[in-house]
Design an enzyme around this catalytic site. Structure first.
Site, PDB file in Angstrom:
ATOM      1  N   GLU A   1      42.750  36.285  42.021  1.00  0.00           N
ATOM      2  CA  GLU A   1      41.699  35.996  43.089  1.00  0.00           C
ATOM      3  C   GLU A   1      41.586  34.671  43.440  1.00  0.00           C
ATOM      4  O   GLU A   1      41.588  33.654  42.643  1.00  0.00           O
ATOM      5  CB  GLU A   1      40.344  36.444  42.853  1.00  0.00           C
ATOM      6  CG  GLU A   1      39.816  36.043  41.432  1.00  0.00           C
ATOM      7  CD  GLU A   1      39.943  37.068  40.453  1.00  0.00           C
ATOM      8  OE1 GLU A   1      40.860  37.877  40.383  1.00  0.00           O
ATOM      9  OE2 GLU A   1      39.102  37.240  39.762  1.00  0.00           O
TER      10      GLU A   1
ATOM     11  N   LYS B   1      38.594  42.580  29.012  1.00  0.00           N
ATOM     12  CA  LYS B   1      39.851  42.981  29.041  1.00  0.00           C
ATOM     13  C   LYS B   1      40.259  43.786  27.887  1.00  0.00           C
ATOM     14  O   LYS B   1      40.823  44.672  27.939  1.00  0.00           O
ATOM     15  CB  LYS B   1      40.761  41.877  29.406  1.00  0.00           C
ATOM     16  CG  LYS B   1      40.412  41.084  30.535  1.00  0.00           C
ATOM     17  CD  LYS B   1      40.051  41.783  31.662  1.00  0.00           C
ATOM     18  CE  LYS B   1      39.392  41.188  32.776  1.00  0.00           C
ATOM     19  NZ  LYS B   1      38.544  41.960  33.703  1.00  0.00           N
TER      20      LYS B   1
ATOM     21  N   ASP C   1      37.187  46.397  35.315  1.00  0.00           N
ATOM     22  CA  ASP C   1      37.106  44.942  35.552  1.00  0.00           C
ATOM     23  C   ASP C   1      36.148  44.383  34.583  1.00  0.00           C
ATOM     24  O   ASP C   1      35.687  42.866  34.839  1.00  0.00           O
ATOM     25  CB  ASP C   1      36.521  44.809  36.985  1.00  0.00           C
ATOM     26  CG  ASP C   1      36.989  43.301  37.369  1.00  0.00           C
ATOM     27  OD1 ASP C   1      36.319  42.738  38.561  1.00  0.00           O
ATOM     28  OD2 ASP C   1      37.652  42.637  36.958  1.00  0.00           O
TER      29      ASP C   1
ATOM     30  N   ASP D   1      41.704  46.081  37.151  1.00  0.00           N
ATOM     31  CA  ASP D   1      42.152  44.589  37.553  1.00  0.00           C
ATOM     32  C   ASP D   1      42.674  43.823  36.406  1.00  0.00           C
ATOM     33  O   ASP D   1      42.303  44.034  35.026  1.00  0.00           O
ATOM     34  CB  ASP D   1      40.668  43.836  37.974  1.00  0.00           C
ATOM     35  CG  ASP D   1      40.937  42.743  38.784  1.00  0.00           C
ATOM     36  OD1 ASP D   1      40.036  41.879  38.757  1.00  0.00           O
ATOM     37  OD2 ASP D   1      42.140  42.435  39.254  1.00  0.00           O
ATOM     38  N   ASN D   2      43.289  42.595  36.743  1.00  0.00           N
ATOM     39  CA  ASN D   2      43.517  41.823  35.799  1.00  0.00           C
ATOM     40  C   ASN D   2      44.815  41.830  34.747  1.00  0.00           C
ATOM     41  O   ASN D   2      44.691  41.705  33.536  1.00  0.00           O
ATOM     42  CB  ASN D   2      42.634  41.089  35.010  1.00  0.00           C
ATOM     43  CG  ASN D   2      41.272  40.614  36.053  1.00  0.00           C
ATOM     44  OD1 ASN D   2      40.267  41.069  35.866  1.00  0.00           O
ATOM     45  ND2 ASN D   2      41.797  39.704  36.867  1.00  0.00           N
TER      46      ASN D   2
HETATM   47  O1  LIG Z   1      36.550  38.175  32.237  1.00  0.00           O
HETATM   48  C1  LIG Z   1      36.852  38.688  33.485  1.00  0.00           C
HETATM   49  N1  LIG Z   1      35.994  39.747  33.786  1.00  0.00           N
HETATM   50  C2  LIG Z   1      35.030  40.314  32.751  1.00  0.00           C
HETATM   51  C3  LIG Z   1      33.590  39.632  33.017  1.00  0.00           C
HETATM   52  C4  LIG Z   1      32.557  39.822  31.848  1.00  0.00           C
HETATM   53  C5  LIG Z   1      32.293  41.252  31.687  1.00  0.00           C
HETATM   54  C6  LIG Z   1      30.997  41.506  31.091  1.00  0.00           C
HETATM   55  N2  LIG Z   1      30.972  42.831  30.952  1.00  0.00           N
HETATM   56  C7  LIG Z   1      30.584  43.724  31.878  1.00  0.00           C
HETATM   57  C8  LIG Z   1      30.586  44.941  31.243  1.00  0.00           C
HETATM   58  N3  LIG Z   1      31.070  44.966  29.973  1.00  0.00           N
HETATM   59  C9  LIG Z   1      30.955  43.529  29.716  1.00  0.00           C
HETATM   60  C10 LIG Z   1      37.743  38.256  34.384  1.00  0.00           C
HETATM   61  C11 LIG Z   1      38.415  36.997  34.265  1.00  0.00           C
HETATM   62  C12 LIG Z   1      39.147  36.266  35.084  1.00  0.00           C
HETATM   63  C13 LIG Z   1      39.806  35.032  34.665  1.00  0.00           C
HETATM   64  C14 LIG Z   1      40.975  34.764  35.252  1.00  0.00           C
HETATM   65  C15 LIG Z   1      41.448  33.505  34.699  1.00  0.00           C
HETATM   66  C16 LIG Z   1      40.813  32.400  34.401  1.00  0.00           C
HETATM   67  F1  LIG Z   1      41.306  31.305  34.004  1.00  0.00           F
HETATM   68  C17 LIG Z   1      39.556  32.856  33.965  1.00  0.00           C
HETATM   69  C18 LIG Z   1      39.031  34.049  34.158  1.00  0.00           C
HETATM   70  C19 LIG Z   1      39.485  37.095  36.300  1.00  0.00           C
HETATM   71  C20 LIG Z   1      38.935  38.246  36.478  1.00  0.00           C
HETATM   72  O2  LIG Z   1      39.294  38.928  37.638  1.00  0.00           O
HETATM   73  C21 LIG Z   1      38.131  38.831  35.481  1.00  0.00           C
HETATM   74  O3  LIG Z   1      37.472  39.944  35.813  1.00  0.00           O
HETATM   75 MG   LIG Z   2      38.556  40.980  37.448  1.00  0.00          MG
END
Ligand SMILES: O=C(NCCCCCn1ccnc1)c1cc(-c2ccc(F)cc2)cc(O)c1O
Ligand SMILES: [Mg+2]
Length: 214
Positions: A199, A144, A141, A169-170
């Site tokens: 979500e 991506k 998660d 996820d996603n």
């Molecule tokens: O980017 C996401 N998650 C990573 C966050 C940063 C991780 C940092 N990290 C941790 C370890 N190594 C690196 C994410 C984004 C969205 C989303 C969907 C639609 C929208 F319009 C905007 C956003 C929905 C999710 O469910 C997500 O998980």
């Molecule tokens: Mg997610």
């Protein structure tokens, strides 16, 4: 200055949830995200699918890539069997700081290890640092574009075993096209798509469950 969204989410947990009650922590975060501010937690609808997969696997060793505020960390940890342990990697120190407090509020800090840093840097050191032989369950998660390189790294480091379950996820929104193509085409994985929604919204999204065949 002022507070960040993760800090406001944490305050909602501390004001609405009961210490030690993981269900009330989950409910408080879902309430905050539906009625105050959207946040990128896996959410209640996809969370229900996550719960069913975790319950089915009943993992002794679990890895989460991408902690954020600890919502899915709490969902997973509350379902671990006795002796089960979850390692969760978070790149952003501000997210990790909030997640530690959310996990503690749920009373699950003894089964969870929040590790700060880049997944690509940490994966090669998990065995020696945490005495992990291999993972029974992995929840993806984080960024991506890291899903694919990170599972290849997990394979190379021998951290997946016959039957390890990956749940991503996603895979529709934001989308992980290269990861999906890989796990669906590879002879080393048996994959299944669980359709759901992004979500707290009506947008399409879903989870891909992939069993590593060795
Ligand atoms: O980017 C996401 N998650 C990573 C966050 C940063 C991780 C940092 N990290 C941790 C370890 N190594 C690196 C994410 C984004 C969205 C989303 C969907 C639609 C929208 F319009 C905007 C956003 C929905 C999710 O469910 C997500 O998980
Ligand atoms: Mg997610």
């Amino acid at each position: 200055t002022g507070t960040t969204r993760p800090q406001r989410l944490l305050r909602a947990v501390q004001e609405r949830a009961t210490r030690g009650d993981s269900e009330s922590v989950i409910a408080a975060i879902d309430h905050f995200c539906r009625h105050q501010e959207w946040a990128m937690n896996v959410g209640d609808e996809k969370g229900f699918i996550l719960d069913s997969v975790v319950s089915e696997v009943s993992p002794q060793t679990a890895l989460e890539l991408g902690t954020y505020c600890g919502y899915s960390t709490v969902r997973i940890a509350r379902l671990l069997p006795p002796g089960g342990h979850l390692i969760t990697l978070e790149f952003n120190p501000n997210y990790a700081a909030v997640a530690r407090q959310v996990i503690a509020w749920a009373g699950l800090e003894d089964m969870v290890q929040v590790v700060e840093g880049a997944s690509g840097d940490w994966i090669p050191h998990l065995r020696e640092h945490f005495g992990i032989e291999s993972f029974d369950f992995v929840f993806l998660d984080h960024w991506k574009e890291l899903y694919l390189p990170d599972i290849k790294l997990l394979e190379e480091c021998g951290l997946l075993r016959k039957g390890t379950v990956l749940l991503a996820d996603n895979v529709v929104c934001p989308g992980t096209p290269d990861y999906l193509e890989y796990v669906r085409k590879s002879q080393s994985y048996e994959s299944h798509y669980f359709g759901s929604h992004l979500e707290y919204t009506r947008a399409e999204d879903g989870l891909e469950k992939s069993v590593y065949l060795g």
